[in-house]
Scaffold this motif. Structure first.
Motif, PDB file in Angstrom:
ATOM      1  N   ALA A 147       0.948  -1.085  -0.034  1.00 30.61           N
ATOM      2  CA  ALA A 147       0.037  -0.060  -0.025  1.00 30.61           C
ATOM      3  C   ALA A 147       0.755   1.273  -0.033  1.00 30.61           C
ATOM      4  CB  ALA A 147      -0.959  -0.034   1.343  1.00 30.61           C
ATOM      5  N   ASN A 148       2.181   1.226   0.319  1.00 26.25           N
ATOM      6  CA  ASN A 148       2.976   2.483   0.213  1.00 26.25           C
ATOM      7  C   ASN A 148       4.453   1.993   0.091  1.00 26.25           C
ATOM      8  OD1 ASN A 148       3.828   1.444   2.979  1.00 26.25           O
ATOM      9  ND2 ASN A 148       1.945   2.295   3.571  1.00 26.25           N
ATOM     10  N   ALA A 149       5.198   2.877   0.147  1.00 27.80           N
ATOM     11  CA  ALA A 149       6.871   2.588  -0.070  1.00 27.80           C
ATOM     12  C   ALA A 149       7.307   1.639   1.066  1.00 27.80           C
ATOM     13  CB  ALA A 149       7.693   3.810  -0.111  1.00 27.80           C
ATOM     14  N   TYR A 150       6.862   1.688   2.316  1.00 26.66           N
ATOM     15  CA  TYR A 150       7.505   0.972   3.607  1.00 26.66           C
ATOM     16  C   TYR A 150       7.058  -0.425   3.368  1.00 26.66           C
ATOM     17  CZ  TYR A 150       7.308  -0.941   8.211  1.00 26.66           C
ATOM     18  OH  TYR A 150       7.377  -1.573   9.294  1.00 26.66           O
ATOM     19  N   GLU A 151       5.654  -0.553   2.655  1.00 24.88           N
ATOM     20  CA  GLU A 151       5.288  -2.022   2.677  1.00 24.88           C
ATOM     21  C   GLU A 151       5.913  -2.478   1.459  1.00 24.88           C
ATOM     22  OE1 GLU A 151       0.880  -1.607   4.386  1.00 24.88           O
ATOM     23  OE2 GLU A 151       1.075  -2.396   2.806  1.00 24.88           O
ATOM     24  N   LYS A 192      -0.220 -11.743   7.032  1.00 24.26           N
ATOM     25  CA  LYS A 192      -0.757 -10.978   8.223  1.00 24.26           C
ATOM     26  C   LYS A 192      -1.252  -9.553   7.537  1.00 24.26           C
ATOM     27  CE  LYS A 192      -1.990 -10.097  12.371  1.00 24.26           C
ATOM     28  NZ  LYS A 192      -3.176 -10.736  13.086  1.00 24.26           N
ATOM     29  N   ALA A 193      -2.483  -9.289   7.680  1.00 24.10           N
ATOM     30  CA  ALA A 193      -2.958  -7.969   7.087  1.00 24.10           C
ATOM     31  C   ALA A 193      -2.669  -7.004   8.518  1.00 24.10           C
ATOM     32  CB  ALA A 193      -4.578  -8.034   7.166  1.00 24.10           C
ATOM     33  N   GLN A 194      -2.847  -5.541   7.991  1.00 25.37           N
ATOM     34  CA  GLN A 194      -2.481  -4.672   8.976  1.00 25.37           C
ATOM     35  C   GLN A 194      -3.764  -3.758   9.283  1.00 25.37           C
ATOM     36  OE1 GLN A 194      -1.352  -1.081   7.124  1.00 25.37           O
ATOM     37  NE2 GLN A 194       0.042  -0.483   8.968  1.00 25.37           N
ATOM     38  N   ILE A 195      -3.894  -3.598  10.496  1.00 24.48           N
ATOM     39  CA  ILE A 195      -5.033  -2.442  10.914  1.00 24.48           C
ATOM     40  C   ILE A 195      -4.458  -1.156  10.823  1.00 24.48           C
ATOM     41  CG2 ILE A 195      -6.631  -1.872  12.720  1.00 24.48           C
ATOM     42  CD1 ILE A 195      -7.107  -4.764  11.761  1.00 24.48           C
ATOM     43  N   ALA A 196      -4.734  -0.604   9.624  1.00 30.55           N
ATOM     44  CA  ALA A 196      -4.128   0.624   9.373  1.00 30.55           C
ATOM     45  C   ALA A 196      -4.988   1.710  10.018  1.00 30.55           C
ATOM     46  CB  ALA A 196      -4.398   0.959   7.694  1.00 30.55           C
ATOM     47  N   ARG A 197      -6.067   1.581  10.360  1.00 28.45           N
ATOM     48  CA  ARG A 197      -6.800   2.360  11.393  1.00 28.45           C
ATOM     49  C   ARG A 197      -7.834   1.749  12.166  1.00 28.45           C
ATOM     50  NH1 ARG A 197     -11.033   6.188  11.766  1.00 28.45           N
ATOM     51  NH2 ARG A 197     -10.390   8.403  12.254  1.00 28.45           N
ATOM     52  N   GLN A 200     -14.556   1.247  15.584  1.00 31.52           N
ATOM     53  CA  GLN A 200     -15.754   0.370  16.228  1.00 31.52           C
ATOM     54  C   GLN A 200     -16.873   0.588  15.455  1.00 31.52           C
ATOM     55  OE1 GLN A 200     -14.336   2.713  18.324  1.00 31.52           O
ATOM     56  NE2 GLN A 200     -15.821   4.113  18.325  1.00 31.52           N
ATOM     57  N   ASP A 201     -16.959   1.533  14.567  1.00 27.29           N
ATOM     58  CA  ASP A 201     -18.561   1.860  13.914  1.00 27.29           C
ATOM     59  C   ASP A 201     -18.517   0.794  12.552  1.00 27.29           C
ATOM     60  OD1 ASP A 201     -19.442   3.460  15.887  1.00 27.29           O
ATOM     61  OD2 ASP A 201     -18.279   4.929  15.110  1.00 27.29           O
ATOM     62  N   LEU A 202     -17.544   0.794  11.980  1.00 28.94           N
ATOM     63  CA  LEU A 202     -17.642   0.127  10.446  1.00 28.94           C
ATOM     64  C   LEU A 202     -16.282  -0.244  10.132  1.00 28.94           C
ATOM     65  CD1 LEU A 202     -18.908  -0.060   7.437  1.00 28.94           C
ATOM     66  CD2 LEU A 202     -18.086   2.051   7.293  1.00 28.94           C
ATOM     67  N   THR A 203     -16.067  -1.410   9.463  1.00 38.05           N
ATOM     68  CA  THR A 203     -14.804  -2.005   8.948  1.00 38.05           C
ATOM     69  C   THR A 203     -14.628  -1.832   7.311  1.00 38.05           C
ATOM     70  OG1 THR A 203     -14.766  -3.759  10.538  1.00 38.05           O
ATOM     71  CG2 THR A 203     -13.637  -4.326   8.573  1.00 38.05           C
ATOM     72  N   ILE A 204     -13.619  -1.223   7.009  1.00 38.08           N
ATOM     73  CA  ILE A 204     -13.457  -1.021   5.519  1.00 38.08           C
ATOM     74  C   ILE A 204     -12.312  -2.060   5.376  1.00 38.08           C
ATOM     75  CG2 ILE A 204     -12.421   0.446   3.757  1.00 38.08           C
ATOM     76  CD1 ILE A 204     -13.884   2.701   4.786  1.00 38.08           C
ATOM     77  N   ILE A 205     -12.305  -2.920   4.314  1.00 34.42           N
ATOM     78  CA  ILE A 205     -11.290  -3.719   3.785  1.00 34.42           C
ATOM     79  C   ILE A 205     -11.043  -3.539   2.471  1.00 34.42           C
ATOM     80  CG2 ILE A 205     -10.881  -6.300   3.475  1.00 34.42           C
ATOM     81  CD1 ILE A 205     -13.292  -6.884   5.185  1.00 34.42           C
ATOM     82  N   ILE A 229     -14.206   4.525  12.158  1.00 35.38           N
ATOM     83  CA  ILE A 229     -13.929   3.498  11.194  1.00 35.38           C
ATOM     84  C   ILE A 229     -12.756   2.952  11.169  1.00 35.38           C
ATOM     85  CG2 ILE A 229     -14.181   3.080   8.637  1.00 35.38           C
ATOM     86  CD1 ILE A 229     -16.026   5.433   8.412  1.00 35.38           C
ATOM     87  N   GLU A 230     -12.772   1.427  11.141  1.00 40.19           N
ATOM     88  CA  GLU A 230     -11.492   0.532  11.219  1.00 40.19           C
ATOM     89  C   GLU A 230     -11.469   0.224   9.501  1.00 40.19           C
ATOM     90  OE1 GLU A 230     -10.289  -1.705  14.406  1.00 40.19           O
ATOM     91  OE2 GLU A 230     -10.710  -3.705  13.098  1.00 40.19           O
ATOM     92  N   VAL A 231     -10.037   0.337   9.415  1.00 36.26           N
ATOM     93  CA  VAL A 231      -9.582   0.186   7.969  1.00 36.26           C
ATOM     94  C   VAL A 231      -8.547  -1.177   8.011  1.00 36.26           C
ATOM     95  CG1 VAL A 231      -8.169   0.959   5.887  1.00 36.26           C
ATOM     96  CG2 VAL A 231      -9.751   2.647   7.217  1.00 36.26           C
ATOM     97  N   ILE A 232      -8.918  -2.067   7.306  1.00 36.51           N
ATOM     98  CA  ILE A 232      -7.822  -3.255   7.141  1.00 36.51           C
ATOM     99  C   ILE A 232      -7.190  -3.207   5.825  1.00 36.51           C
ATOM    100  CG2 ILE A 232      -7.703  -5.789   7.043  1.00 36.51           C
ATOM    101  CD1 ILE A 232     -10.085  -6.086   8.961  1.00 36.51           C
ATOM    102  N   ASN A 233      -5.762  -3.279   6.062  1.00 40.61           N
ATOM    103  CA  ASN A 233      -4.883  -3.173   4.903  1.00 40.61           C
ATOM    104  C   ASN A 233      -4.412  -4.508   4.432  1.00 40.61           C
ATOM    105  OD1 ASN A 233      -3.038  -3.063   2.778  1.00 40.61           O
ATOM    106  ND2 ASN A 233      -1.528  -2.078   4.244  1.00 40.61           N
ATOM    107  N   LEU A 234      -4.888  -5.428   3.714  1.00 43.72           N
ATOM    108  CA  LEU A 234      -4.850  -6.721   3.343  1.00 43.72           C
ATOM    109  C   LEU A 234      -3.462  -7.073   3.314  1.00 43.72           C
ATOM    110  CD1 LEU A 234      -7.616  -7.725   1.147  1.00 43.72           C
ATOM    111  CD2 LEU A 234      -7.431  -8.342   3.732  1.00 43.72           C
ATOM    112  N   ARG A 235      -2.650  -6.493   2.603  1.00 41.88           N
ATOM    113  CA  ARG A 235      -1.093  -6.618   2.166  1.00 41.88           C
ATOM    114  C   ARG A 235      -0.965  -7.800   1.169  1.00 41.88           C
ATOM    115  NH1 ARG A 235       2.170  -5.328   7.615  1.00 41.88           N
ATOM    116  NH2 ARG A 235       2.414  -2.927   7.321  1.00 41.88           N
TER     117      ARG A 235
END
Length: 286
Positions: A147-151, A192-197, A200-205, A229-235
């Motif tokens: 998702a970015n240069a670090y990853e 392993k996925a990352q919890i990018a954010r 508790q109100d909504l999950t974005i995958i 909002i929780e954001v899951i970065n699958l990686r």
């Protein structure tokens, strides 16, 4: 090791080159071939038997990588754009993806193929497609989408050390974006996925370039509506981190899947099925 201390700000393309430079320097059994930018940036630093610019023949390159891997070499291919992988489907699906099972685990067809994917505003239709769903149907091939240069640097380093074939799909949307990246070599786990954010109100995958867009949208909704909002970065698309997805959806009880792809038979459709099977009693609405 993830999160080393010393960093510098570079683009995802530069992070890929830096990773390969470090890996080639530390592993004399690693070879880099292909037609992409990484080859032309490194071919003058390493000998031609370590880094080689090749003719444009994707089927030949993938087949050669499989053969070299069976002889004990580790191969990294840079094929520029993922559309070109269409020309090597036989080698990818009938050889690399099947040989481990066909030969009872006696072969090790390990190679890493780097290619750009997604919307390309400077390219024609043949250079601006999504290939994710074409490859995720094969369980023997790992599919990585940073998702970015670090990853990009950390996941590529881990991919080179993996024992299975890896297709490393980097989104055009992140290739020139700059981020803080550790100078030294490091690995990010590729299962392993990352919890990018957190929220508790909504999950974005999501994954790839859409991670940054999703986090930005989540921050706007927090400011406007007070939603967390929780954001899951699958990686990693294969293997998919189902545990992180299920835990998050059961917590928020609402989910939104964002993927730059054709809707029918997409990864999003599979994740929707997974959620329906594993979180049926938790989801507030279909």
């Amino acid at each position: 090791m993830e999160n080393p201390k010393k960093t510098h700000k570079i683009s995802a393309k530069e992070a890929i080159i830096e990773c390969l430079d470090q890996k080639l320097s530390s592993n004399k059994n690693l070879l880099l071939m292909g037609t992409g930018q990484t080859v032309f940036n490194l071919k003058n630093k390493f000998s031609s038997d370590r880094v080689r610019a090749t003719p444009i023949s994707e089927a030949t390159l993938i087949g050669m990588s499989i053969g070299a891997a069976r002889l004990g070499h580790k191969i990294v291919l840079d094929l520029m754009m993922a559309n070109f992988l269409y020309l090597a489907f036989d080698q990818i699906f009938n050889q690399a993806a099947q040989s481990h099972t066909m030969y009872g685990g006696q072969t090790k067809d390990h190679f890493v193929c780097i290619a750009l994917t997604g919307f390309n505003k400077h390219g024609g239709y043949q250079h601006s497609n999504i290939q994710n769903s074409l490859f995720t149907s094969s369980p023997q091939i790992k599919i990585i989408c940073p998702a970015n240069a670090y990853e990009a640097k950390g996941l590529l380093s881990a991919a080179i050390e993996a024992k299975e074939p890896v297709i490393f799909l980097m989104d055009f949307g992140i290739s020139s974006q700059k981020d803080l990246v550790p100078i030294e070599s490091f690995n990010i786990p590729i299962n392993k996925a990352q919890i990018a954010r957190s929220g508790q109100d909504l999950t974005i995958i999501t994954f790839g370039a859409q991670v940054k867009n999703s986090c930005s949208a989540a921050e706007s909704l927090k400011n406007e509506l007070g939603l967390e909002i929780e954001v899951i970065n699958l990686r990693t698309l294969v293997p998919l981190d189902k545990k992180t997805i299920i835990q998050s959806v059961r917590k928020t009880q609402k989910v939104f899947i964002i993927e730059e792809a054709i809707e029918a038979y997409s990864l999003s459709a599979y994740i929707s099925c997974l959620i329906q099977e594993s979180c049926y009693g938790f989801i507030k609405q279909p």
